[in-house]
Design an enzyme around this catalytic site. Structure first.
Site, PDB file in Angstrom:
ATOM      1  N   HIS A 461      22.223  49.253 -45.883  1.00  0.00           N
ATOM      2  CA  HIS A 461      20.916  48.906 -46.108  1.00  0.00           C
ATOM      3  C   HIS A 461      20.797  47.529 -45.832  1.00  0.00           C
ATOM      4  CE1 HIS A 461      17.303  48.313 -48.637  1.00  0.00           C
ATOM      5  NE2 HIS A 461      17.272  47.004 -48.601  1.00  0.00           N
ATOM      6  N   GLU A 462      21.623  46.516 -46.011  1.00  0.00           N
ATOM      7  CA  GLU A 462      21.545  45.097 -45.591  1.00  0.00           C
ATOM      8  C   GLU A 462      21.736  45.110 -44.249  1.00  0.00           C
ATOM      9  OE1 GLU A 462      20.103  43.212 -47.641  1.00  0.00           O
ATOM     10  OE2 GLU A 462      20.264  44.227 -49.500  1.00  0.00           O
ATOM     11  N   HIS A 465      18.607  45.500 -42.326  1.00  0.00           N
ATOM     12  CA  HIS A 465      17.684  44.175 -42.299  1.00  0.00           C
ATOM     13  C   HIS A 465      18.494  43.449 -41.033  1.00  0.00           C
ATOM     14  CE1 HIS A 465      15.027  44.891 -45.625  1.00  0.00           C
ATOM     15  NE2 HIS A 465      16.339  44.792 -46.565  1.00  0.00           N
ATOM     16  N   HIS A 468      17.260  44.188 -37.704  1.00  0.00           N
ATOM     17  CA  HIS A 468      15.866  43.890 -37.402  1.00  0.00           C
ATOM     18  C   HIS A 468      15.842  42.399 -37.033  1.00  0.00           C
ATOM     19  CE1 HIS A 468      11.785  44.181 -39.476  1.00  0.00           C
ATOM     20  NE2 HIS A 468      11.434  44.324 -38.007  1.00  0.00           N
TER      21      HIS A 468
END
Ligand code: ZN
Length: 672
Positions: A461-462, A465, A468
């Protein structure tokens, strides 16, 4: 001696001089950086030259150079490796930084320049990204009240100040209720509870100065108690205390606080010219309107309610088998659901972990990014800001892309949870600046470090980010990386979790840390199907809360929020044995600050999108399909906030997201 935070950073990749920075350097560095930024902004606002994009917006983009650098290092350290000195400085900085932010949006001369550019925008020959950034700057000023004069401006300031006080009070009342309540447990009351719950109850007893174990309202204690305790009488007492938080009468009662907050929010929105607070809040979001939010939630609601009803039937059967006559109650659901889960999906965490070593999962995480986006990762030597932190240079076809730092282990100086922060974000204005991105997690440090399945998901998940931020390719820092709408920002992170669940990825990387053997197929299957378990319940309790949040902010503020809550739930036909995930008196997301007010839906909005986005790969027949990956990078991961989120998404997918993939992912489609 020069302050290392303010001197040029000459280390490789422009990394901060971690080894040279002392805590005492931060305070003076912030003073200098803030006054430099103030001088630069005054210079822009007060210049004699007529406003141009370059001398106003582009100049604002570059006005906070030193402040960006110092903040990037400090706020990361304050969260990931705090000390008393750092905490004290954080408290000292909070009012200074918020005053600085309001000084900018209250600067009338600056706003006049932006308004002049806005009025002339079509004749300025702006690039699309510049037009977007001008629009966003103007919106930021207008939304904070720059257009208001006289009494209206003064009233807005008053309303905002009162809302800040009430938000804090709401949170503190809740905390007071949570602290006040506990229930002593006799030794026989511990029967049936797993060791970790018993240990937590004993620790809670010691903390409260009691002789024996106690139950408290902390989510990490009460939820497992409701799951595991066979004592229906105790479950009921505990559950009723849990849902009464903030509604116990007296000084800590939150019901009147909530009513006042809602009235003031409505007033704030009207002062700014919006029909409702929801209209104000949703304007910059992907959802845009209350109607769009309701439409999405209702499309999920009906199938979720059907699934919950089917599950309730099965659980009620188990209740009967225990010789209990009455209907299934809210304090029964978690207990019988856990029993059913054990029978159908039980996974032995201890047996699973050896297949999820941190090194193996880092390999999977980097490996997927290599296949999807052609990125390569080379570990680089520190020192970074803590000995546990590791760093990698990220390249593509020999070109530098970013520096990625991984700070994975729990320690006392780190706040809980997991997050991604950019110590330096990407931009091209004023010279290409490549990002330094940090992922912070709280995994147990072992030899070797072995992760739980949840940990592995958090890792992915991290890193979503981080991608991105790292793949960002825009001109302005204002819109780079994760500077996007709140209901869009979790798309890359939640989407990346899907690659952890690709069977071929698990087969290749989830190998026993000692033997190298792949994870047994039965274990993998149980792991991958467990995610859909009890999603009727989870979806119903979530959507009910989101719809109540929406109703509160959509029209005239209710004088009695509890009556409105009841009305919404009745209209929905809320199942008897499920309540809102957060009822009004303890709905901190919505009331203890502005963060998720009229915004609680956004968790589900993001999930709809990540499921729909991953379905694009499935439809193409390959979870690593090169063209779909290229579209994902071009239109979403590299685009930051350069366009409205729905434009970016539609470019990637050819249409707006549909709910089918989410319903399938949550296992809500099988009960038609
Ligand atoms: Zn996230």
């Amino acid at each position: 001696m020069t302050n290392p935070l303010l001197a040029p950073w000459t280390a490789e990749f422009g990394l901060p001089p971690f080894a040279a920075i002392r805590d005492a350097d931060f305070g003076p560095a912030f003073e200098v950086a803030l006054s430099e930024a103030r001088a630069a902004i005054a210079g822009i606002a007060d210049q004699a030259a007529a406003p141009t994009y370059a001398n106003t917006i582009a100049a604002l983009e570059l006005a906070e150079g030193a402040l960006d650098r110092v903040s990037g290092v400090f706020y990361n350290l304050a969260g990931a490796d705090s000390t008393e000195a750092r905490e004290a400085l954080m408290r000292e900085l909070a009012p200074k930084m918020s005053a600085f932010a309001s000084e900018i949006t209250n600067n009338k001369r600056l706003f006049a320049r932006i308004e002049a550019l806005w009025a002339a925008r079509d004749g300025l020959g702006l690039e699309p990204e510049e037009m977007r950034v001008l629009t966003l700057y103007r919106r930021m000023f207008v939304r904070s009240g720059a257009e208001l004069e006289g009494a209206a401006a003064a009233r807005l300031t008053e309303v905002k100040a009162r809302l800040a006080v009430l938000g804090t009070q709401f949170g503190q009342n809740l905390l007071a209720d949570e602290r006040a309540w506990f229930m002593q447990l006799a030794e026989e009351d511990l029967e049936g509870l797993p060791d970790f719950v018993v240990d937590a109850a004993r620790a809670a007893g010691r903390e409260r100065g009691q002789n024996g174990p106690v139950l408290t309202l902390s989510r990490s204690l009460i939820v497992p108690f409701l799951q595991f305790s066979p004592r229906r009488d105790l479950r009921r007492v505990a559950y009723e205390a849990w849902v009464a938080r903030g509604a116990n009468g007296g000084e800590t009662d939150n019901r009147a606080v909530a009513a006042e907050i809602l009235a003031l929010r409505e007033e704030r929105a009207k002062l700014l010219g919006y029909p409702s607070f929801a209209a104000f809040k949703l304007e910059p979001e992907m959802a845009k309107t209350p109607e769009a939010v309701r439409d999405l939630l209702m499309r999920v609601w009906a199938p979720a309610k059907r699934k919950a009803a089917a599950d309730a039937g099965a659980l009620e059967g188990m209740l009967r088998a225990d010789g209990i006559a009455g209907p299934l109650e809210p304090w029964d659901w978690r207990y019988y659901s856990e029993k059913r889960r054990m029978a159908e999906h039980d996974l032995d965490e201890a047996a699973l972990k050896p297949y999820l070593g941190l090194e193996a999962m880092l390999g999977a995480m980097f490996g997927c990014a290599s296949r999807l986006f052609g990125l390569e990762f080379r570990e680089i030597a520190g020192p970074f800001y803590h000995p546990d932190v590791r760093g990698w240079e990220v390249t593509r076809a020999g070109r530098h892309v970013a520096v990625f730092l991984g700070d994975y282990f729990a320690r006392a100086s780190k706040r809980s949870g997991a997050w991604c922060s950019a110590m330096r974000s990407q931009r091209k204005l004023g010279g290409e600046q490549r990002p330094i991105v940090v992922n912070v997690c709280n995994f147990a440090k072992g030899e070797p470090a072995l992760l739980s399945w949840d940990d592995a998901r958090t890792l992915f998940h991290e890193f979503g980010h981080a991608l991105h931020q790292m793949l960002s390719d825009v001109t302005h820092g204002f819109i780079s990386g994760t500077s996007v709408a709140r209901d869009f920002v979790e798309l890359p992170s939640q989407l990346y979790e899907h690659w952890l669940e690709v069977p071929a990825v698990l087969e290749k990387y989830a190998r026993h840390w000692q033997t190298g053997a792949p994870m047994p197929v039965d274990m993998r299957t149980r792991l991958l199907t467990a995610g859909t378990y009890d999603q009727g319940f989870a979806t119903v309790e979530f959507v009910a809360s989101a719809l109540v949040d929406l109703a509160f902010h959509e029209g005239a503020a209710p004088a009695d929020p509890m009556a409105m809550q009841d009305e919404v739930l009745e209209g929905l036909g809320m199942p008897r044995a499920i309540r809102m995930r957060h009822a009004t008196p303890h709905f901190a997301h919505v009331f203890s600050g502005d963060g998720y007010s009229a915004g609680y839906y956004s968790y589900m909005w993001s999930e709809v999108m990540d499921a729909d986005a991953f379905a694009a790969f499935e439809e193409a027949g390959d979870p690593f399909h090169p063209e779909v990956a290229a579209r994902l990078e071009r239109h979403i991961l590299s685009a930051g906030g350069s366009e409205e989120a729905e434009v970016l998404y539609t470019r990637f997918r050819g249409r707006m997201p549909g709910v089918e993939a989410l319903l399938k992912g949550r296992g809500l489609l099988e009960v038609a």
